[in-house]
Write a protein that holds these residues in place. Structure first.
Motif, PDB file in Angstrom:
ATOM      1  N   PHE A   1       1.223  -1.115  -0.099  1.00 31.77           N
ATOM      2  CA  PHE A   1       0.466   0.248  -0.214  1.00 31.77           C
ATOM      3  C   PHE A   1       0.818   0.968   0.010  1.00 31.77           C
ATOM      4  O   PHE A   1       0.313   2.202  -0.508  1.00 31.77           O
ATOM      5  CB  PHE A   1      -1.090   0.364   0.996  1.00 31.77           C
ATOM      6  N   THR A   2       1.820   0.909   1.164  1.00 30.08           N
ATOM      7  CA  THR A   2       3.049   2.484   0.461  1.00 30.08           C
ATOM      8  C   THR A   2       2.914   2.626  -0.453  1.00 30.08           C
ATOM      9  O   THR A   2       3.855   3.769  -0.844  1.00 30.08           O
ATOM     10  CB  THR A   2       3.565   2.028   2.152  1.00 30.08           C
ATOM     11  N   LEU A   3       4.028   1.123  -1.115  1.00 27.61           N
ATOM     12  CA  LEU A   3       4.647   1.854  -2.255  1.00 27.61           C
ATOM     13  C   LEU A   3       3.512   2.947  -3.199  1.00 27.61           C
ATOM     14  O   LEU A   3       3.888   3.137  -3.870  1.00 27.61           O
ATOM     15  CB  LEU A   3       5.092   0.998  -2.946  1.00 27.61           C
ATOM     16  N   LYS A   4       2.838   1.475  -3.725  1.00 24.27           N
ATOM     17  CA  LYS A   4       1.419   2.661  -4.349  1.00 24.27           C
ATOM     18  C   LYS A   4       0.971   4.257  -3.832  1.00 24.27           C
ATOM     19  O   LYS A   4       1.209   4.571  -4.853  1.00 24.27           O
ATOM     20  CB  LYS A   4       0.081   1.040  -4.334  1.00 24.27           C
TER      21      LYS A   4
ATOM     22  N   ILE B   1      12.257   0.580   3.089  1.00 18.83           N
ATOM     23  CA  ILE B   1      12.777  -0.855   2.708  1.00 18.83           C
ATOM     24  C   ILE B   1      13.839  -1.134   4.143  1.00 18.83           C
ATOM     25  O   ILE B   1      13.400  -2.416   4.754  1.00 18.83           O
ATOM     26  CB  ILE B   1      14.034  -0.858   1.582  1.00 18.83           C
ATOM     27  N   LEU B   2      14.174  -0.138   4.752  1.00 17.31           N
ATOM     28  CA  LEU B   2      15.020  -0.193   6.040  1.00 17.31           C
ATOM     29  C   LEU B   2      14.132  -0.397   7.021  1.00 17.31           C
ATOM     30  O   LEU B   2      15.168  -1.764   8.028  1.00 17.31           O
ATOM     31  CB  LEU B   2      16.170   0.751   6.505  1.00 17.31           C
ATOM     32  N   PHE B   3      12.931   0.097   6.500  1.00 21.94           N
ATOM     33  CA  PHE B   3      12.346  -1.307   8.360  1.00 21.94           C
ATOM     34  C   PHE B   3      11.730  -1.883   8.246  1.00 21.94           C
ATOM     35  O   PHE B   3      11.726  -2.504   9.680  1.00 21.94           O
ATOM     36  CB  PHE B   3      10.646   0.241   8.079  1.00 21.94           C
ATOM     37  N   PHE B   4      11.346  -2.254   7.235  1.00 21.66           N
ATOM     38  CA  PHE B   4      10.940  -3.751   6.297  1.00 21.66           C
ATOM     39  C   PHE B   4      12.267  -5.298   6.878  1.00 21.66           C
ATOM     40  O   PHE B   4      11.946  -5.747   7.144  1.00 21.66           O
ATOM     41  CB  PHE B   4       9.926  -3.954   5.600  1.00 21.66           C
ATOM     42  N   VAL B   5      13.272  -4.588   6.539  1.00 24.80           N
ATOM     43  CA  VAL B   5      14.449  -5.552   6.716  1.00 24.80           C
ATOM     44  C   VAL B   5      15.016  -5.877   8.174  1.00 24.80           C
ATOM     45  O   VAL B   5      14.807  -6.207   8.835  1.00 24.80           O
ATOM     46  CB  VAL B   5      16.197  -4.793   6.294  1.00 24.80           C
ATOM     47  N   LYS B   6      15.085  -4.424   9.340  1.00 20.30           N
ATOM     48  CA  LYS B   6      15.417  -3.942  10.207  1.00 20.30           C
ATOM     49  C   LYS B   6      13.639  -5.393  11.203  1.00 20.30           C
ATOM     50  O   LYS B   6      13.982  -5.844  11.741  1.00 20.30           O
ATOM     51  CB  LYS B   6      14.794  -2.403  10.737  1.00 20.30           C
ATOM     52  N   GLY B   7      12.552  -5.331  10.365  1.00 18.26           N
ATOM     53  CA  GLY B   7      11.237  -5.704  11.227  1.00 18.26           C
ATOM     54  C   GLY B   7      11.549  -7.273  10.798  1.00 18.26           C
ATOM     55  O   GLY B   7      10.843  -7.824  11.442  1.00 18.26           O
TER      56      GLY B   7
END
Length: 210
Positions: free
Chosen positions: A126-129, A158-164
């Motif tokens: 959703f955020t990318l869209k 991307i960094l947030f989700f890599v961290k997550g």
């Protein structure tokens, strides 16, 4: 007796820096939406501390719901940033409804983590869209579109989700790894969160104050 570990000291530092970041950006309406992320980080770190120091853990486990909250809150941050909406609207609460629904079931930690992982992927799309549509709109209507791009938002996402993702791996491996390795993983995750928050706030301040 409460024993402070290095990760707890880092969490206290993270809380102090996040609160300071809120203080320095509050007077800037254009970047105030980042307060969503900072508040989530503060609440999450606070409950982490309370549970790890065995102050609230014996009553109820809270921290698993923040895995569910991360995706919606980052989405709302970007939405407010590109649309310049007010800080919070009543309909935004609907995005956090799954967290409240999950709250009574946090003793099923792995199930909540699995739901949170799926939720983060959905909100990541959703955020990318949202960023893509924003870029389309500014190129169609603004001559200064290049200066308004938020490509850094994709990098932060991307960094947030890599961290997550790395933290989700640690959480899933908790039954199989030693306490020392778990604490090291948590220390690294907290340090990454601190650096990411600092990077995000500095990026927004440089973009909107200079």
């Amino acid at each position: 007796m409460i024993t402070l570990l290095p990760v707890n000291i880092l969490q206290f530092s993270f809380l102090a820096i996040a609160l300071f970041c809120i203080f320095i950006i509050w007077h800037l309406p254009k970047v105030r939406s980042v307060i969503f992320l900072l508040l989530l980080a503060i609440v999450s770190a606070s409950f982490n501390l309370l549970e790890e120091l065995n102050i609230t853990r014996q009553w109820h486990l809270i921290t698993p719901i923040f895995v569910i909250a991360t995706g919606p809150v980052f989405y709302l941050f970007i939405k407010k940033l590109v649309n310049q909406e007010s800080l919070w609207q009543w309909r935004d609460n609907l995005h956090l409804l799954p967290c409240l629904i999950a709250l009574p079931f946090t003793h099923w930690v792995q199930s909540i983590i699995a739901i949170g992982t799926v939720n983060q992927i959905i909100y990541g799309v959703f955020t990318l869209k949202l960023i893509y549509r924003y870029h389309q709109a500014i190129y169609a209507n603004r001559a200064d579109a290049d200066s308004l791009r938020i490509d850094w938002g994709i990098l932060v996402l991307i960094l947030f989700f890599v961290k997550g993702a790395s933290d989700i791996v640690r959480l899933n491996l908790q039954p199989y790894i030693s306490l020392e390795i778990n604490l090291i993983g948590q220390f690294i995750h907290t340090a990454m969160s601190l650096l990411l928050v600092c990077f995000l706030v500095i990026k927004l301040l440089r973009k909107h104050t200079f």
